[in-house]
Design an enzyme around this catalytic site. Structure first.
Site, PDB file in Angstrom:
ATOM      1  N   CYS A 167       0.862  -1.185   0.000  1.00 45.54           N
ATOM      2  CA  CYS A 167       0.000   0.000   0.000  1.00 45.54           C
ATOM      3  C   CYS A 167       0.892   1.226   0.000  1.00 45.54           C
ATOM      4  CB  CYS A 167      -0.888  -0.032   1.246  1.00 45.54           C
ATOM      5  SG  CYS A 167      -2.022   1.364   1.345  1.00 45.54           S
ATOM      6  N   HIS A 168       0.807   2.026  -1.031  1.00 46.97           N
ATOM      7  CA  HIS A 168       1.680   3.207  -1.093  1.00 46.97           C
ATOM      8  C   HIS A 168       1.145   4.325  -1.976  1.00 46.97           C
ATOM      9  CE1 HIS A 168       2.941   0.698  -4.569  1.00 46.97           C
ATOM     10  NE2 HIS A 168       2.947   1.861  -5.189  1.00 46.97           N
TER      11      HIS A 168
END
Ligand code: UDP
Length: 367
Positions: free
Chosen positions: A212-213
């Site tokens: 997740c970024h």
């Protein structure tokens, strides 16, 4: 082809290295095509860039522009200026771009203004969400290209609906070719991963694979929900953290005492494919990883209101979490998928072959 053609490939980000590796391998075996590679520098950490060139056997870039950071406009503008200079110097017969990053957009604009034929691999994906920064890059690139290669049936339909049918064709997904290549790397199984301090951890037998970024999810509040959910899974969560959120995520994991979350450095592509194939569940906001979970027949939860490709949603194989809260992530993870192995919307693993054929035809037509 009567003459040798020069193709200038422009890459800059991790998923582009993976896609480019497949076509570069095909070009390397062809007498009629000479490829040179420009790396914009968008991703530059060793684990986000060099590792991929080494592991996937991509030739060293002929040019590295060393451009990263800044706002979307700043980064794209600097790339645009630098790429125009490189394109003028090298006068390629075609410029080849992948996917939907700022590097893709900058190269597309530079090529179009110099009247150079542009080829776009992974064309036609649409989120129909204009606040998604990559959507703008995709739309502009598809509309500037002389050759669009669509990875799925829906993406070719999107291109046709936008009046681009003449320059577009369905080829299948290069990510699927790359995935099959990685899986055929028999015996490859990484058993340890490196934490930020370099200490090694052993991959547990059962785990959730989390990445997740993205810009849409990089606020403290959203990452806090993601880490909270990850801490509540009943198996450990392996989270290779992208450099852009590393500090925030490390701090949140510490503040929340989220001991179920194993933070590690970004892993190589073969490691990522192996982690995907062995996971109980993939939770991600990555476009590529959603598709890899699909290929591996592993249930995916996507932390975005839109999928990487609409095709992944069928039979609950990918469940979208539009409003990212811990409860909604855990709820989505409980949705069971059914897998119909004969449903293969991403092609047959021969996308590169088809793309090379279309490129050769393009030059034979003398366009
Ligand atoms: N990936 C990787 N190492 C990691 C995390 C992801 O090799 O630590 C791979 C993943 O398997 C997928 C690609 O990188 O093939 C996705 O890249 P990213 O999330 O940066 O971009 P996106 O897919 O959203 O365009």
């Amino acid at each position: 082809m009567g003459r040798k053609v020069n193709i200038l490939t422009v890459v800059g980000a991790r998923p582009q290295f993976i896609k480019a590796s497949v076509l570069s391998r095909s070009f390397a075996g062809m007498a009629g095509i000479e490829e040179s590679i420009v790396h914009t520098g968008q991703h530059f950490d060793r684990n986000m860039s060099d590792l991929f060139f080494e592991e996937l056997g991509i030739p060293d870039p002929d040019v590295n522009l060393g451009i990263s950071g800044g706002s979307h406009a700043e980064m794209t503008a600097r790339m645009l200026v630098a790429l125009e200079r490189v394109m003028r110097e090298r006068s390629p017969d075609m410029v080849l771009v992948y996917g939907d990053t700022n590097s893709t957009l900058a190269a597309s604009l530079a090529a179009a203004k110099l009247h150079m034929p542009l080829c776009h691999a992974e064309a036609g994906f649409r989120t129909h969400c204009r606040t998604n920064p990559e959507e703008v890059n995709r739309i502009c690139t598809d509309h500037l290209a002389s050759l669009n290669f669509a990875p799925t049936p829906q993406s070719i339909d999107n291109l046709i609906a936008e009046g681009l049918g003449e320059v577009s064709s369905f080829t299948g997904d290069l990510m699927y070719d790359a995935f099959q290549h990685a899986r055929s790397n028999a015996g490859y199984k990484k058993v340890t991963l490196a934490k930020f301090d370099g200490a090694e951890i052993v991959v547990p037998t059962r785990y959730v694979y989390l990445t997740c970024h993205r810009e849409e999810n990089d606020s403290d509040a959203t990452l806090c929900e993601v880490v909270t959910a990850a801490n509540r899974f009943d198996v450990p969560v392996i989270y290779p953290v992208h450099p852009r959120v590393r500090d925030k995520v490390s701090r949140l994991v510490e503040e929340l005492s989220a001991n179920n979350v194993l933070l590690v450095r970004p892993v190589g592509y073969f490691e990522s494919v192996s982690l995907t194939a062995g996971a109980d569940l993939v939770v991600t906001d990555s476009g590529g990883l959603q598709r890899e979970a699909f290929y591996a027949q592993v249930k995916c939860v996507t932390l975005l209101p839109f999928p990487s490709a609409d095709e992944t949603l069928r039979d609950d194989r990918n469940t979208l979490v539009s409003q990212v809260t811990a409860e909604k992530i855990l709820e989505a993870a409980r949705v069971e998928q059914t897998v119909n192995p004969s449903y293969r919307p991403f092609g047959q693993g021969d996308a590169a072959e088809k793309m090379v054929e279309r490129i050769v035809e393009f030059f034979e037509r003398g366009e």
